[in-house]
Design an enzyme around this catalytic site. Structure first.
Site, PDB file in Angstrom:
ATOM      1  N   ASN A  81      25.357  37.230  49.689  1.00  0.00           N
ATOM      2  CA  ASN A  81      26.024  38.287  50.458  1.00  0.00           C
ATOM      3  C   ASN A  81      27.146  37.752  51.342  1.00  0.00           C
ATOM      4  O   ASN A  81      27.646  38.471  52.217  1.00  0.00           O
ATOM      5  CB  ASN A  81      25.007  39.056  51.295  1.00  0.00           C
ATOM      6  N   ILE A  88      31.107  38.682  55.266  1.00  0.00           N
ATOM      7  CA  ILE A  88      29.684  39.028  55.179  1.00  0.00           C
ATOM      8  C   ILE A  88      29.521  40.446  54.658  1.00  0.00           C
ATOM      9  O   ILE A  88      30.195  41.364  55.144  1.00  0.00           O
ATOM     10  CB  ILE A  88      29.018  38.931  56.574  1.00  0.00           C
ATOM     11  N   CYS A  89      28.638  40.605  53.673  1.00  0.00           N
ATOM     12  CA  CYS A  89      28.334  41.948  53.188  1.00  0.00           C
ATOM     13  C   CYS A  89      27.093  42.456  53.927  1.00  0.00           C
ATOM     14  O   CYS A  89      25.965  42.088  53.598  1.00  0.00           O
ATOM     15  CB  CYS A  89      28.067  41.922  51.693  1.00  0.00           C
ATOM     16  N   LEU A  90      27.336  43.261  54.934  1.00  0.00           N
ATOM     17  CA  LEU A  90      26.220  43.737  55.754  1.00  0.00           C
ATOM     18  C   LEU A  90      26.560  45.165  56.178  1.00  0.00           C
ATOM     19  O   LEU A  90      27.620  45.412  56.772  1.00  0.00           O
ATOM     20  CB  LEU A  90      26.056  42.818  56.970  1.00  0.00           C
TER      21      LEU A  90
END
Lengths: 153, 224
Positions: A81, A88-90
């Site tokens: 992620n 950041i993939c959040l």
């Protein structure tokens, strides 16, 4: 310095981050820009990142807290992620942002993401594929990267 | 008051009995003035053996049920004044040594009164007949005092005025200004929630869809 018109909330958050830091997390504002934070997150125990010290940068945009902070890993990390630029993939940094969240909660979420990689919602296609096809091997790579790039230097 | 007195004996279960029967007794005495029958019934049931149960610190108290303890309590209603000398020194020392609750002198005094009343009751059962308003007040006071230790804490701290709580807005993290509630019940400053709705149309706390129209001005209570 722009701190004179810094919102009270940012001042409060900063004071609290410094006086009561969350375990394994440190965040301190840059001297010349109070909206820019140098962050360090310790790799969580029992994760491939254990023993690593990961540097991040965090920036509070003008609209904060109506808009999410911008956060990026500066330390190279092997994680499905997180891409090679450290992005950041959040969800809470994107559409799930809420002004009731704070710098502290964002950093805690990132720390939790290190403990629980989510290859089903990848940012790095290759790493995610690696994770899904042979997790053990991917974890080994993540450990190695931690040793190579995040060994506290 | 027996409450503190018994506490010295570590008879916590009995204390509960006493506390509840005290309240009952207050009610009974009050109703006596209106309907004598109720009180007569109680008096008839006074068994001497059970009065012995309340005799003194050396006697092991057995839980006798509400009625049993109710009776001696009924009996001793008035005799507060003249027997203090009789049991003061021991009771005072005992209370002081054994009970944290007895730091306040006023409470110890009331204790003594009650203790002497209990002692006296064994000899003068006749005295039970006239209820006295003073004693009812005394009991009520003690019940309040004994019923919770936190109340005791408050009594001790009473000189300082209690601090009003300050509620902060989750958005600006400062004290609430013109607080408004979403329909999901989350409270923010008026300007903060309006800005948040403009930006996202969602409740910042629970992410439910909300609109500015549905906001309700709320007024938080004070502690006084």
């Amino acid at each position: 310095m722009a701190s004179s018109n810094l919102p009270r909330r940012i001042i409060k958050e900063t004071q609290r981050l410094l006086s009561e830091p969350a375990p394994g997390i440190s965040a301190s504002p840059s001297e010349d820009n109070m909206r820019y934070f140098n962050v360090m997150i310790l790799g969580p125990t029992q994760s491939p990142y254990e023993g690593g010290v990961f540097k991040l940068e965090l920036f509070l945009p003008e609209e904060y807290p109506m808009a999410a902070p911008k956060v990026r890993f500066l330390t190279k990390i092997y994680h499905p992620n997180i891409d090679k630029l450290g992005r950041i993939c959040l969800d809470i940094l994107k559409d799930k942002w809420s002004p009731a969240l704070q710098i502290r909660t964002v950093l805690l979420s990132i720390q939790a993401l290190l403990s629980a990689p989510n290859p089903d919602d990848p940012l790095s296609e290759n790493i995610a594929k690696h994770w899904k096809t042979s997790e053990a091997e991917a974890v080994e790579t993540a450990k190695e990267w931690t040793r190579l790039y995040a060994s506290g230097a | 008051m027996p409450f503190v007195f018994f506490k010295c004996l570590k008879l916590d279960k009995e204390i509960l009995y006493i506390m509840s029967t005290r309240a009952l007794r207050g009610a009974a005495v009050r109703s006596y003035r209106r309907r004598k029958t109720a009180l007569d019934l109680d008096l008839n049931q006074a068994p001497p053996g059970e009065i012995r149960e309340l005799e003194g610190p050396s006697t092991q108290l057995e839980p006798q049920g509400v009625q049993a303890i109710l009776q001696p309590a009924m009996i001793d209603v008035e005799a507060i004044d003249d027997d203090v000398v009789e049991s003061t020194p021991r009771a005072f020392a005992e209370a002081k040594n054994n009970s944290r609750r007895n730091r306040s002198r006023a409470i110890v005094d009331v204790d003594l009164e009650d203790q002497t009343r209990v002692a006296k009751n064994n000899r003068n059962k006749r005295r039970r007949d006239y209820p006295s308003q003073t004693i009812i007040n005394c009991d009520l006071y003690i019940n309040l005092e004994g019923s919770s230790s936190s109340m005791k804490e408050n009594v001790r701290k009473s000189p300082e005025p209690p601090e009003e709580p300050v509620f902060n807005c989750p958005i600006c993290m400062g004290p609430l200004v013109e607080e408004m509630s979403t329909r999901c019940g989350h409270i923010f400053c008026k300007s903060c929630i309006k800005a948040a709705i403009n930006a996202q149309g969602k409740c910042p706390t629970c992410r439910k869809r909300v609109t500015a129209k549905e906001l309700i001005r709320v007024f938080l209570p004070s502690t006084s």
